[in-house]
Design a protein around this motif. Structure first.
Motif, PDB file in Angstrom:
ATOM      1  N   CYS A  27      -1.501  -2.795   7.825  1.00 41.38           N
ATOM      2  CA  CYS A  27      -0.190  -2.136   7.834  1.00 41.38           C
ATOM      3  C   CYS A  27      -0.173  -1.111   8.971  1.00 41.38           C
ATOM      4  O   CYS A  27      -1.128  -0.356   9.157  1.00 41.38           O
ATOM      5  CB  CYS A  27       0.070  -1.450   6.503  1.00 41.38           C
ATOM      6  SG  CYS A  27       1.524  -0.385   6.532  1.00 41.38           S
ATOM      7  N   GLY A  29       0.811  -1.212   0.000  1.00 41.06           N
ATOM      8  CA  GLY A  29       0.000   0.000   0.000  1.00 41.06           C
ATOM      9  C   GLY A  29       0.845   1.263   0.000  1.00 41.06           C
ATOM     10  O   GLY A  29       0.747   2.108  -0.894  1.00 41.06           O
ATOM     11  N   CYS A  30       1.731   1.414   1.013  1.00 36.15           N
ATOM     12  CA  CYS A  30       2.483   2.668   1.169  1.00 36.15           C
ATOM     13  C   CYS A  30       3.969   2.508   0.869  1.00 36.15           C
ATOM     14  O   CYS A  30       4.706   3.497   0.852  1.00 36.15           O
ATOM     15  CB  CYS A  30       2.295   3.226   2.581  1.00 36.15           C
ATOM     16  SG  CYS A  30       2.986   2.159   3.873  1.00 36.15           S
ATOM     17  N   CYS A  60      -0.074   2.732   7.007  1.00 36.05           N
ATOM     18  CA  CYS A  60      -1.166   3.266   6.178  1.00 36.05           C
ATOM     19  C   CYS A  60      -2.499   2.571   6.448  1.00 36.05           C
ATOM     20  O   CYS A  60      -3.527   2.999   5.931  1.00 36.05           O
ATOM     21  CB  CYS A  60      -0.802   3.156   4.700  1.00 36.05           C
ATOM     22  SG  CYS A  60      -0.705   1.463   4.114  1.00 36.05           S
TER      23      CYS A  60
END
Ligand SMILES: [Zn+2]
Length: 266
Positions: free
Chosen positions: A73, A50-51, A76
């Motif tokens: 996570c 994701g990040c 994020c």
């Protein structure tokens, strides 16, 4: 050496250690499968999809990290697939089951390596409906590598060779005929190679039981997940469950069945 030779504390300690080793192996193989499928390099630190945040060692502990982070996570909040957690728990339980069945020794090591390779085949089959040939070759190489640890290596080699050849050829011919009759691919090439390789390890009676159990599991799975696997059905996971079941429990079942036939034969 059976686990009953050890004190209960030592036996539980060994089971916990192999469970953790299985979870680490799962974590590694999961990661390899996903990276190779995405075309990413095999090496490099793991990061959040994701990040992009690089995961710290504390976030990479199998089973525990996923539970501690509640599947998200830390940075994020992106959901981390339960696939990681489930695979790690299944690998861990699979390793512990092998140690329970075979005790400490070469057989446990041989089957731990075999089932690690088969579990990798399952992950690839479920993700891509294909299995890299190198995994079939690894499973066959493992058979040869451990031949020397068996009491009669040449007998095992001969029996393995003929069971592999016999079942591989029989399944291949059956599939070719079925494909012609039904005008579609009834079984993938990877499934046939898988059955041939397993013929190295199991005798013919265990192979028959394995195929019956594999088909039953496959039917069960296909009924449950029909929606998700419309174009193809990954059969190797069902077959692998059947192989695991047969390696751990086939002999008592086959003896019981032959016992039922005994009065009829006399
Ligand atoms: Zn993230």
């Amino acid at each position: 050496m059976p686990l009953s030779y050890f004190t209960p504390v030592a036996a539980v300690g060994m089971l916990a250690a192999v469970f953790f080793a299985g979870a680490v192996a799962a974590s590694f193989i999961n990661c390899m499968q996903i990276r190779l499928q995405k075309g990413e390099g095999v090496w490099g630190r793991s990061h959040c999809p994701g990040c992009g945040h690089t995961l710290s060692p504390l976030e990479l502990i199998p089973v525990f990290s996923w539970l501690a982070l509640r599947g998200k996570c830390r940075h994020c909040g992106e959901r981390i697939s339960a696939r990681y957690f489930l695979t790690e728990v299944i690998f861990g339980a699979m390793y512990a089951g092998i140690l329970l069945r075979f005790g400490l020794g070469w057989a446990a090591l041989e089957y731990t390596v075999l089932f690690t390779v088969l579990a990798a085949e399952c992950l690839w089959d479920m993700a891509t409906f294909e299995v890299p040939d190198v995994l079939h070759l690894l499973a066959a190489a493992n058979f040869l590598l451990f031949l020397g640890t068996h009491p009669a290596p040449l007998v095992r080699l001969r029996d393995g060779f003929f069971t592999s050849l016999g079942f591989g050829a029989a399944i291949l011919v059956t599939v070719l005929i079925a494909d012609r009759l039904l005008h579609k691919e009834t079984m993938g090439g990877a499934d046939i190679k898988f059955i041939a390789v397993i013929g190295l390890y199991l005798n013919w009676a265990q192979m028959l039981l394995m195929l019956i159990v594999g088909c039953l599991v496959g039917i069960g799975v296909s009924l449950g997940y029909r929606a998700g696997w419309k174009k193809a059905f990954p059969f190797i996971p069902s077959l692998s469950v059947a192989v695991y079941f047969c390696v751990l429990a086939a002999d008592p079942i086959i003896q019981w069945y032959l016992g039922l036939l005994e009065p009829a034969l006399h």
